[in-house]
Design a protein around this motif. Sequence first.
Motif, short mmCIF file in Angstrom:
data_model
loop_
_atom_site.label_atom_id
_atom_site.label_comp_id
_atom_site.label_asym_id
_atom_site.label_seq_id
_atom_site.Cartn_x
_atom_site.Cartn_y
_atom_site.Cartn_z
N SER A 120 0.83 -1.21 0.00
CA SER A 120 0.00 0.00 0.00
C SER A 120 0.86 1.26 0.00
CB SER A 120 -0.93 -0.02 1.22
OG SER A 120 -1.79 -1.14 1.18
N TRP A 121 1.94 1.24 0.79
CA TRP A 121 2.85 2.40 0.80
C TRP A 121 3.53 2.56 -0.54
CZ3 TRP A 121 8.25 2.43 0.38
CH2 TRP A 121 8.86 3.67 0.65
N TRP A 122 3.83 1.40 -1.16
CA TRP A 122 4.48 1.46 -2.47
C TRP A 122 3.53 2.03 -3.52
CZ3 TRP A 122 5.31 -3.43 -5.89
CH2 TRP A 122 6.01 -3.08 -7.05
N ALA A 123 2.25 1.61 -3.44
CA ALA A 123 1.29 2.12 -4.42
C ALA A 123 0.83 3.53 -4.12
CB ALA A 123 0.10 1.18 -4.49
N GLY A 124 1.14 4.07 -2.94
CA GLY A 124 0.73 5.42 -2.60
C GLY A 124 -0.69 5.52 -2.09
N VAL A 125 -1.30 4.42 -1.71
CA VAL A 125 -2.68 4.45 -1.20
C VAL A 125 -2.68 4.54 0.31
CG1 VAL A 125 -3.55 3.19 -3.19
CG2 VAL A 125 -2.79 1.95 -1.15
N LEU A 126 -1.54 4.54 0.95
CA LEU A 126 -1.48 4.65 2.40
C LEU A 126 -1.62 6.12 2.78
CD1 LEU A 126 -1.00 2.82 4.88
CD2 LEU A 126 1.40 3.52 4.81
N PRO A 127 -2.58 6.51 3.59
CA PRO A 127 -2.75 7.92 3.94
C PRO A 127 -1.52 8.45 4.65
CG PRO A 127 -4.68 6.63 4.57
CD PRO A 127 -3.61 5.67 4.18
N SER A 128 -1.36 9.70 4.56
CA SER A 128 -0.21 10.34 5.19
C SER A 128 -0.27 10.23 6.71
CB SER A 128 -0.14 11.81 4.78
OG SER A 128 -1.35 12.49 5.18
N LEU A 129 -1.48 10.30 7.30
CA LEU A 129 -1.58 10.16 8.76
C LEU A 129 -1.16 8.76 9.20
CD1 LEU A 129 -4.95 12.04 9.44
CD2 LEU A 129 -2.60 12.87 9.76
N ALA A 130 -1.60 7.74 8.41
CA ALA A 130 -1.19 6.38 8.75
C ALA A 130 0.30 6.22 8.58
CB ALA A 130 -1.94 5.37 7.89
N GLY A 131 0.86 6.89 7.52
CA GLY A 131 2.29 6.81 7.34
C GLY A 131 3.05 7.46 8.47
N ASP A 132 2.54 8.61 8.96
CA ASP A 132 3.19 9.25 10.10
C ASP A 132 3.08 8.40 11.35
OD1 ASP A 132 3.80 11.30 8.39
OD2 ASP A 132 2.06 12.53 8.97
N ALA A 133 1.92 7.76 11.54
CA ALA A 133 1.73 6.93 12.72
C ALA A 133 2.65 5.71 12.70
CB ALA A 133 0.27 6.48 12.84
N LEU A 134 2.87 5.16 11.51
CA LEU A 134 3.74 4.00 11.39
C LEU A 134 5.21 4.39 11.24
CD1 LEU A 134 1.59 1.78 8.96
CD2 LEU A 134 1.84 1.53 11.44
N GLY A 135 5.46 5.68 11.11
CA GLY A 135 6.85 6.11 10.97
C GLY A 135 7.41 5.93 9.58
N LEU A 136 6.53 5.87 8.57
CA LEU A 136 6.99 5.69 7.21
C LEU A 136 7.03 7.05 6.51
CD1 LEU A 136 4.91 2.53 6.19
CD2 LEU A 136 7.30 2.62 6.95
N PRO A 137 8.04 7.27 5.69
CA PRO A 137 8.07 8.54 4.95
C PRO A 137 6.97 8.60 3.91
CG PRO A 137 9.81 7.06 4.19
CD PRO A 137 9.19 6.42 5.38
N VAL A 138 6.54 9.81 3.62
CA VAL A 138 5.46 10.01 2.63
C VAL A 138 6.02 9.70 1.24
CG1 VAL A 138 3.82 11.64 1.64
CG2 VAL A 138 4.40 11.74 4.07
N LEU A 144 -1.66 1.73 -8.59
CA LEU A 144 -2.00 0.31 -8.53
C LEU A 144 -1.83 -0.31 -9.91
CD1 LEU A 144 -5.17 0.38 -6.22
CD2 LEU A 144 -2.85 -0.35 -5.63
N GLY A 145 -0.69 -0.91 -10.11
CA GLY A 145 -0.43 -1.59 -11.35
C GLY A 145 -0.42 -3.10 -11.17
N ALA A 146 0.05 -3.78 -12.19
CA ALA A 146 0.09 -5.24 -12.14
C ALA A 146 1.03 -5.72 -11.05
CB ALA A 146 0.52 -5.79 -13.50
#
Length: 379
Positions: A120-138, A144-146
């Motif tokens: 999800s983070w790779w496809a960019g569908v992870l919200p920024s708030l969830a990324g901040d909560a998980l400590g992942l960079p935006v 969503l490709g093959a």
Amino acid sequence: MSTTTPHTHESEDHPESLPGGAGTAVRPPRLIHNEATTEIPVHLLFRDEPAPAPEVRRPAVVNRRQGTGEQPRLGRPAPVRRRPELRPDPELQERPARVLPGAAGVLAGLGGVAGCLATSWWAGVLPSLAGDALGLPVHPGAGLGAAQWAAYAGAGTLGLFGFGGLARGRTGRAWVLGLFGRYRGTVRRTGLLWMNPLLRRRRADVRLRHWRSGAVPAADANGVSLRVVVLVVWRVRDTARALLGIEEHETYLRECVEAALARVPVELPGGARSGADAAGDALTRLVAADVAPVGVEVFSVQPVRVEYAPEVAAAMHRRRIAALDAQQRATMLSSVVDSVEDTVTRLTTRGLVELDDYERKVLVRDLTVAFCSARAEPA
């Protein structure tokens, strides 16, 4: 000139020939001359092998016929009917199944969840708030490709297999596993386990169990109808045969108990203790032999309550009371006779009285009446 023919079997002192000249036929001599013979039955001279007789019940030994010298012939033994043996399927035999510790399933499930989040983070569908909560960079995301869908499928499958195969093994319980109708093994381990989620699981209770039956028809040694309640102690020994070799092993156990009660006579509680023990041992042996091929082990089958059937209860109750009354009367009469004999013997041996035969009979009669009246009075 007459011609004579030598006879090798004829006595020379008594030659026999027809008078005549040359060319006259000579009568052949007798083979047996001046011998006393008995009649020989024709069936003994020309007897062939007997033809196969039809299946007719006949005794084991046929008596020989008088005057023929024929030896006794052995008849065909009657066929013995044996009870067919229950032979279970050799493939249905309990064996341990392959399982993994539960930690492997937990790790696989967490790995699947982590893979889904990473995709999800790779496809960019992870919200920024969830990324901040998980400590992942935006991350702007690649969409969503093959490749993303393939990563989702792999991570999701890993998570489903990891968490879907978790199971809890408990003491006294077992799992019977099957795949597409084929037996794959039994799990008796306890704790958190991981099994293949594609396998079908059937739970089996392998604890020591007891079953108290209802009133089952039976009979005693005299054929009197009874109603018996039995207590059966049993357990499942082979889970594969108990769950897969028969439709309902508990129902089969009940039917075997009823069949054994129909063959074994049961004594009433008032009878001999050895008879009750023998009935219990016979029931245990019969039921254990019948249910062994289906993976069930029987330890004890004991009658706990025995009573007459309703249709004969009243008549048997009256008969039993009459028997007890007769026994009590016989006991009382024996006691009275012993008391009278002891009293008369003491009186005469000590010289207290001198009695003739008539007086002795009168004394015995009076003492008997007195003792019987005393014992018949209620206390």
